[in-house]
Design a protein around this motif. Structure first.
Motif, PDB file in Angstrom:
ATOM      1  N   TYR A 128      57.826  35.854  18.254  1.00 36.88           N
ATOM      2  CA  TYR A 128      57.428  35.447  16.836  1.00 36.88           C
ATOM      3  C   TYR A 128      56.909  33.755  17.397  1.00 36.88           C
ATOM      4  O   TYR A 128      57.573  33.183  18.257  1.00 36.88           O
ATOM      5  N   PHE A 145      57.481  37.775   7.921  1.00 37.50           N
ATOM      6  CA  PHE A 145      58.133  36.430   7.169  1.00 37.50           C
ATOM      7  C   PHE A 145      57.029  35.681   6.151  1.00 37.50           C
ATOM      8  O   PHE A 145      55.986  35.599   6.305  1.00 37.50           O
ATOM      9  N   GLY A 146      57.705  35.405   5.182  1.00 34.66           N
ATOM     10  CA  GLY A 146      57.299  34.765   4.274  1.00 34.66           C
ATOM     11  C   GLY A 146      57.272  33.148   4.705  1.00 34.66           C
ATOM     12  O   GLY A 146      57.706  32.859   5.811  1.00 34.66           O
ATOM     13  N   SER A 188      69.868  45.994  10.945  1.00 33.29           N
ATOM     14  CA  SER A 188      68.856  44.850  10.368  1.00 33.29           C
ATOM     15  C   SER A 188      68.886  43.816  11.053  1.00 33.29           C
ATOM     16  O   SER A 188      67.758  42.925  11.123  1.00 33.29           O
ATOM     17  N   TYR A 244      64.668  41.457   4.026  1.00 27.79           N
ATOM     18  CA  TYR A 244      65.782  40.643   4.814  1.00 27.79           C
ATOM     19  C   TYR A 244      65.851  39.326   4.217  1.00 27.79           C
ATOM     20  O   TYR A 244      64.647  38.184   4.099  1.00 27.79           O
ATOM     21  N   PHE A 288      70.379  35.567  10.360  1.00 29.76           N
ATOM     22  CA  PHE A 288      70.225  36.828   9.385  1.00 29.76           C
ATOM     23  C   PHE A 288      71.322  36.639   8.534  1.00 29.76           C
ATOM     24  O   PHE A 288      72.636  36.489   8.730  1.00 29.76           O
ATOM     25  N   ARG A 329      63.340  50.409   7.880  1.00 34.72           N
ATOM     26  CA  ARG A 329      64.436  49.605   8.432  1.00 34.72           C
ATOM     27  C   ARG A 329      64.664  50.048   9.933  1.00 34.72           C
ATOM     28  O   ARG A 329      65.709  49.581  10.631  1.00 34.72           O
ATOM     29  N   SER A 378      71.783  46.996   2.810  1.00 36.55           N
ATOM     30  CA  SER A 378      71.882  47.721   4.106  1.00 36.55           C
ATOM     31  C   SER A 378      72.624  47.232   4.965  1.00 36.55           C
ATOM     32  O   SER A 378      73.084  47.904   6.031  1.00 36.55           O
ATOM     33  N   ASP A 379      72.646  45.722   5.116  1.00 29.04           N
ATOM     34  CA  ASP A 379      73.263  45.055   6.310  1.00 29.04           C
ATOM     35  C   ASP A 379      73.639  43.663   5.889  1.00 29.04           C
ATOM     36  O   ASP A 379      72.964  43.394   5.046  1.00 29.04           O
ATOM     37  N   SER A 433      70.119  42.061   4.130  1.00 30.65           N
ATOM     38  CA  SER A 433      69.104  42.881   4.105  1.00 30.65           C
ATOM     39  C   SER A 433      69.149  43.982   2.952  1.00 30.65           C
ATOM     40  O   SER A 433      70.317  44.612   2.879  1.00 30.65           O
ATOM     41  N   PRO A 478      66.523  31.083  13.253  1.00 29.98           N
ATOM     42  CA  PRO A 478      66.991  31.734  11.970  1.00 29.98           C
ATOM     43  C   PRO A 478      68.081  32.709  12.126  1.00 29.98           C
ATOM     44  O   PRO A 478      68.525  33.198  13.084  1.00 29.98           O
ATOM     45  N   GLN A 523      59.025  42.737  11.720  1.00 29.02           N
ATOM     46  CA  GLN A 523      59.354  41.883  10.118  1.00 29.02           C
ATOM     47  C   GLN A 523      58.383  41.057   9.958  1.00 29.02           C
ATOM     48  O   GLN A 523      57.849  40.170  10.840  1.00 29.02           O
ATOM     49  N   LEU A 559      57.660  32.597  10.208  1.00 31.12           N
ATOM     50  CA  LEU A 559      57.466  33.112  11.417  1.00 31.12           C
ATOM     51  C   LEU A 559      56.355  34.133  11.378  1.00 31.12           C
ATOM     52  O   LEU A 559      56.514  34.974  10.578  1.00 31.12           O
ATOM     53  N   PHE A 561      64.159  32.109   4.811  1.00 28.95           N
ATOM     54  CA  PHE A 561      62.984  32.694   4.882  1.00 28.95           C
ATOM     55  C   PHE A 561      63.350  34.102   4.390  1.00 28.95           C
ATOM     56  O   PHE A 561      64.671  34.727   4.441  1.00 28.95           O
ATOM     57  N   TYR A 601      66.917  35.087   5.653  1.00 26.28           N
ATOM     58  CA  TYR A 601      67.334  34.469   7.035  1.00 26.28           C
ATOM     59  C   TYR A 601      67.416  32.902   6.505  1.00 26.28           C
ATOM     60  O   TYR A 601      66.921  32.172   5.501  1.00 26.28           O
TER      61      TYR A 601
END
Lengths: 114, 114
Positions: B36, A105-106, B100, A33, A45, A97, A55-56, A48, A43, A103, B44, A90, A35
């Protein structure tokens, strides 16, 4: 434990330039995903991917595109950058899914457009 | 439309006291609820989630949250706050219909004073 990796961590671009952000999901996570988080905001969206297919789609500008590659890493391509694109971007990944899966996050890429 | 509300921009608590960060949601269908935490200039971090079953869920760092279906709330709690808990906390919701997309609340800044 392995985490989501994003590169670069910081990026400075000028208006109308292009930028490419990279994301490497946690191993065996099949969903990625993206963000965007503006200053003092939650955040939002963008888009994804599941098993390398989109997908979305959320509030992603037409100037932005993204893809997921065969090794599951993903890239967010941003063109004709505008001052308003300055934000923290992010990437997150999850094992599925299915919305019940959390999820991860980085650390984010801070993009500054001047 | 689906939404998440965090009514308090900031919560101030003395170290050692219990803390509560409030979250209410509005969705159609069964919600999957998440908390989160975000530290400065970091991504996050997942704390905990409610999917189904026991209304009290326990998560990382001693945090817990209580799901209340009748009040459509999912408040985050901790019996004894630490200075290191000071951070920005986001409540989030997903449903099968949202796929998502995670809907985040606006965030609550938690400040723990020594």
């Amino acid at each position: 434990a392995a985490g989501v990796i994003q590169s670069p961590r910081h990026l400075i671009k000028e208006k109308r330039e292009t930028a490419t952000l990279k994301c490497y999901p946690i191993p065996r996570h099949d969903t990625v995903y993206w963000y965007q988080q503006g200053p003092g905001q939650d955040p939002q969206f963008l888009i994804s991917f599941y098993e390398k297919m989109q997908s979305d789609k959320g509030s992603i500008p037409d100037r932005f595109s993204a893809q997921q590659f065969s090794d599951y890493h993903s890239e967010l391509n941003m063109s004709s950058l505008e001052l308003g694109d300055s934000a923290l971007y992010f990437c997150a990944s999850s094992r599925s899914r299915d919305p019940s899966y959390e999820q991860y996050f980085g650390p984010g890429t801070r993009l500054t457009v001047t | 439309a689906q939404s998440v509300a965090q009514p308090e921009d900031q919560v101030n608590v003395a170290e050692g006291n219990p803390l509560t960060v409030k979250c209410t949601y509005s969705v159609s269908g069964n919600p999957y609820l998440f908390w989160y935490v975000q530290y400065p200039n970091r991504g996050l971090q997942f704390l905990l989630k409610y999917i189904t079953g026991d209304n009290l869920v326990k998560g990382s760092y001693g945090f817990e949250a209580e799901f209340n279906k009748s009040q459509t709330s999912f408040h985050l709690k901790k019996p004894s706050a630490l200075v290191s808990d000071s951070a920005l906390y986001f409540c989030a919701v997903r449903t099968y219909s949202s796929a998502s997309k995670i809907i985040f609340g606006s965030g609550t800044r938690l400040s723990i004073r020594p």
